[in-house]
Design a protein around this motif. Structure first.
Motif, mmCIF file in Angstrom:
data_model
loop_
_atom_site.group_PDB
_atom_site.id
_atom_site.type_symbol
_atom_site.label_atom_id
_atom_site.label_comp_id
_atom_site.label_asym_id
_atom_site.label_seq_id
_atom_site.Cartn_x
_atom_site.Cartn_y
_atom_site.Cartn_z
ATOM 1 N N SER A 74 22.298 37.642 61.298
ATOM 2 C CA SER A 74 22.207 36.744 60.076
ATOM 3 C C SER A 74 23.628 35.718 61.271
ATOM 4 O O SER A 74 23.374 34.390 61.416
ATOM 5 C CB SER A 74 23.210 36.521 58.559
ATOM 6 O OG SER A 74 22.510 35.661 58.659
ATOM 7 N N ALA A 75 25.141 36.284 61.668
ATOM 8 C CA ALA A 75 25.755 36.152 62.084
ATOM 9 C C ALA A 75 25.786 35.657 64.069
ATOM 10 O O ALA A 75 25.882 33.705 63.757
ATOM 11 C CB ALA A 75 27.338 36.613 62.364
ATOM 12 N N CYS A 76 24.868 35.903 63.944
ATOM 13 C CA CYS A 76 24.550 35.950 65.802
ATOM 14 C C CYS A 76 23.421 34.497 65.647
ATOM 15 O O CYS A 76 23.233 33.265 66.699
ATOM 16 C CB CYS A 76 23.943 36.949 66.863
ATOM 17 S SG CYS A 76 24.827 38.551 66.952
ATOM 18 N N ARG A 77 22.392 34.101 64.590
ATOM 19 C CA ARG A 77 21.636 33.407 64.535
ATOM 20 C C ARG A 77 22.405 32.263 64.600
ATOM 21 O O ARG A 77 22.218 31.275 64.427
ATOM 22 C CB ARG A 77 20.169 33.337 62.899
ATOM 23 C CG ARG A 77 19.930 32.554 63.305
ATOM 24 C CD ARG A 77 19.211 33.263 61.571
ATOM 25 N NE ARG A 77 17.618 32.023 61.563
ATOM 26 C CZ ARG A 77 16.944 31.738 60.273
ATOM 27 N NH1 ARG A 77 17.464 32.175 59.920
ATOM 28 N NH2 ARG A 77 16.261 30.412 60.566
ATOM 29 N N TRP A 78 23.168 31.866 63.437
ATOM 30 C CA TRP A 78 23.942 30.616 63.256
ATOM 31 C C TRP A 78 24.863 30.350 64.099
ATOM 32 O O TRP A 78 24.556 29.288 64.994
ATOM 33 C CB TRP A 78 25.589 31.124 62.263
ATOM 34 C CG TRP A 78 24.646 31.540 60.648
ATOM 35 C CD1 TRP A 78 25.050 31.861 59.348
ATOM 36 C CD2 TRP A 78 23.006 30.887 59.884
ATOM 37 N NE1 TRP A 78 24.051 32.569 58.628
ATOM 38 C CE2 TRP A 78 23.424 31.462 59.051
ATOM 39 C CE3 TRP A 78 22.336 30.843 60.267
ATOM 40 C CZ2 TRP A 78 21.970 31.871 57.828
ATOM 41 C CZ3 TRP A 78 20.953 30.417 59.874
ATOM 42 C CH2 TRP A 78 21.304 31.325 58.376
ATOM 43 N N LEU A 79 25.434 31.271 65.123
ATOM 44 C CA LEU A 79 26.137 31.085 66.040
ATOM 45 C C LEU A 79 25.047 30.183 66.770
ATOM 46 O O LEU A 79 25.746 29.400 68.245
ATOM 47 C CB LEU A 79 26.411 31.754 66.997
ATOM 48 C CG LEU A 79 27.287 31.640 67.922
ATOM 49 C CD1 LEU A 79 28.829 31.326 68.039
ATOM 50 C CD2 LEU A 79 28.397 33.257 68.606
ATOM 51 N N PHE A 117 30.618 26.956 61.489
ATOM 52 C CA PHE A 117 30.868 26.950 59.909
ATOM 53 C C PHE A 117 30.423 28.728 59.366
ATOM 54 O O PHE A 117 30.911 29.297 59.412
ATOM 55 C CB PHE A 117 30.821 25.643 59.514
ATOM 56 C CG PHE A 117 31.564 26.334 57.967
ATOM 57 C CD1 PHE A 117 33.139 26.737 57.897
ATOM 58 C CD2 PHE A 117 30.807 26.139 56.869
ATOM 59 C CE1 PHE A 117 33.555 26.981 56.119
ATOM 60 C CE2 PHE A 117 31.179 26.178 55.728
ATOM 61 C CZ PHE A 117 32.449 26.836 55.634
ATOM 62 N N PHE A 118 29.430 28.465 59.211
ATOM 63 C CA PHE A 118 28.097 29.290 58.752
ATOM 64 C C PHE A 118 28.077 30.372 59.522
ATOM 65 O O PHE A 118 28.563 32.102 58.894
ATOM 66 C CB PHE A 118 26.295 29.261 58.579
ATOM 67 C CG PHE A 118 26.595 27.953 57.690
ATOM 68 C CD1 PHE A 118 27.239 27.785 57.003
ATOM 69 C CD2 PHE A 118 25.180 27.169 57.875
ATOM 70 C CE1 PHE A 118 27.070 26.489 55.835
ATOM 71 C CE2 PHE A 118 25.020 26.990 56.961
ATOM 72 C CZ PHE A 118 25.720 26.110 55.957
#
Length: 395
Positions: free
Chosen positions: A282-287, A367-368
């Motif tokens: 999830s974190a990699c997707r937002w980045l 931010f996400f």
């Protein structure tokens, strides 16, 4: 007699599946495209859109217990559910006639008031039926994910063919259809007593629970807020309304198969590794979205939602139930839901609107990603706490 029972079970399963499909179809036809409508048709600023979108989760935190009490008092959850579905449909229609920002705020609050009853009441009715019939909750709830995935594509296509205002009429019409199926749901009722204040005091003595609430806030907040900003993001990088629908179809559609295999994955790899893996994806997707890649790459990476959401939701719910003492599990689930779906969603939606105004949509996703990486770090801390406790116990 046996044939009649089997036929009755099959009929009930079809009613439940149709109800979930239609309800989430209605949600998917409106909410992902609502931010696009407010930005491009009405001309509201990012801060104004963020404020309107963030009203819903914050109202739900306070209103959901009210609907639970109404259901318990009347002992007619099916009737309450049907009425709130029709009420939500009517309020959704009013959206299309409003032009002023203040009225959008009022309509958003009214919509959240009635809508907040729909998912908890329907889940309560479904779980009660499943316990008695020994059915499979996942196999029924799956149709909600499918309905949501299909609806954004249909809504986006219809909006391009006619006008984006059609999303409000589609939302109202489909919810009214869902109300017809809701009225046919089994009428057995079951009180679910939640010892809120006593339960909170007991749960806050468990360090793992407090830390996991913070993780829920940081990981789920961006996931839920993405439903409001993903449409704007697709449009900003050159997508059409149909393109928004395709992106949501791929993203939400990928959740269903992962939800189905989540239990077997948890048994095979363990709860914490699955939670860590899902949060990391999830974190990699937002980045990745921060760099505003091409539409082709965005479509290709939407399957990441299956890994992140499809695995994180069932694993997180099971983890909360496992670490909570038996007498306060209902309270634990209520708090967990309020923090992720309520507070986290409100915070990320509100701040996201401000960032959209001051910077650009890529900044919202940066931010996400920062929030989710912090949540990932807290998950690692929880895992280290568990291992330390386990090693002390063995000594």
């Amino acid at each position: 007699m046996e044939f009649a029972l089997k036929y009755g079970e099959q009929q009930n399963k079809w009613i439940f599946s149709s109800f979930y499909f239609l309800t989430f179809f209605a949600f998917g036809s409106l909410f992902p495209l609502l931010s696009v409508y407010l930005k491009e048709t009405v001309g509201l600023s990012g801060t104004e859109i963020g404020t309107i979108m963030s009203i819903s989760p914050i109202v739900m935190i306070f209103v959901q217990p009210f609907w639970g009490m109404v259901s318990d008092y009347t002992q007619k959850p099916v009737a309450v559910l049907t009425i709130t579905l029709i009420g939500t449909a009517l309020i959704g229609m009013i959206y299309s006639f409003v032009e002023q920002y203040v009225w959008f705020l009022i309509i958003a609050a009214l919509l959240a008031f009635t809508q907040s009853a729909i998912v908890p009441l329907s889940d309560s009715i479904t779980l009660n039926y499943i316990q008695k019939s020994k059915g499979n909750y996942g196999a029924i709830r799956l149709w909600g994910a499918i309905g949501f995935a299909v609806s954004v594509l249909v809504g986006g296509r219809l909006a391009e063919m006619f006008s984006i205002q059609i999303i409000f009429y589609l939302f109202a019409f489909i919810l009214c259809l869902a109300a017809l199926f809701a009225w046919k749901l089994p009428r057995e009722s079951q009180k679910m007593r939640v010892r809120l204040f006593a339960g909170i005091a007991e749960l806050m003595k468990i360090p793992k629970f407090s830390l996991f609430l913070l993780t829920t806030f940081l990981v789920f907040g961006p996931i839920y807020a993405n439903n409001f900003y993903f449409g704007v993001f697709i449009k900003e990088i050159g997508g059409t309304l149909t393109g928004v629908g395709i992106a949501f179809l791929l993203a939400a559609g990928s959740e269903a198969p992962f939800m189905k295999v989540a239990d077997s994955f948890i048994r095979r790899y363990g709860m914490m590794p699955i939670l860590l893996f899902a949060a990391f994806i999830s974190a990699c997707r937002w980045l990745f979205y921060f760099f505003e890649p091409s539409l082709t790459f965005v479509y290709a990476t939407t399957i990441a939602q299956g890994f992140s959401v499809g695995l994180f939701i069932p694993a997180a719910l099971q983890y909360v139930r496992d670490i909570a003492p038996e007498g306060v599990r209902a309270t634990a689930v209520s708090i967990y839901s309020a923090v992720g779906n309520g507070l986290g969603s409100w915070f990320c939606t509100f701040v996201g609107g401000y960032l959209l105004d001051q910077w650009h949509v890529g900044g919202v996703y940066l931010f996400f990603s920062i929030l989710t990486f912090i949540g990932l770090a807290i998950l690692l801390a929880i895992m280290m706490l568990e291992r330390k406790k386990l090693s002390v116990h063995h000594q």
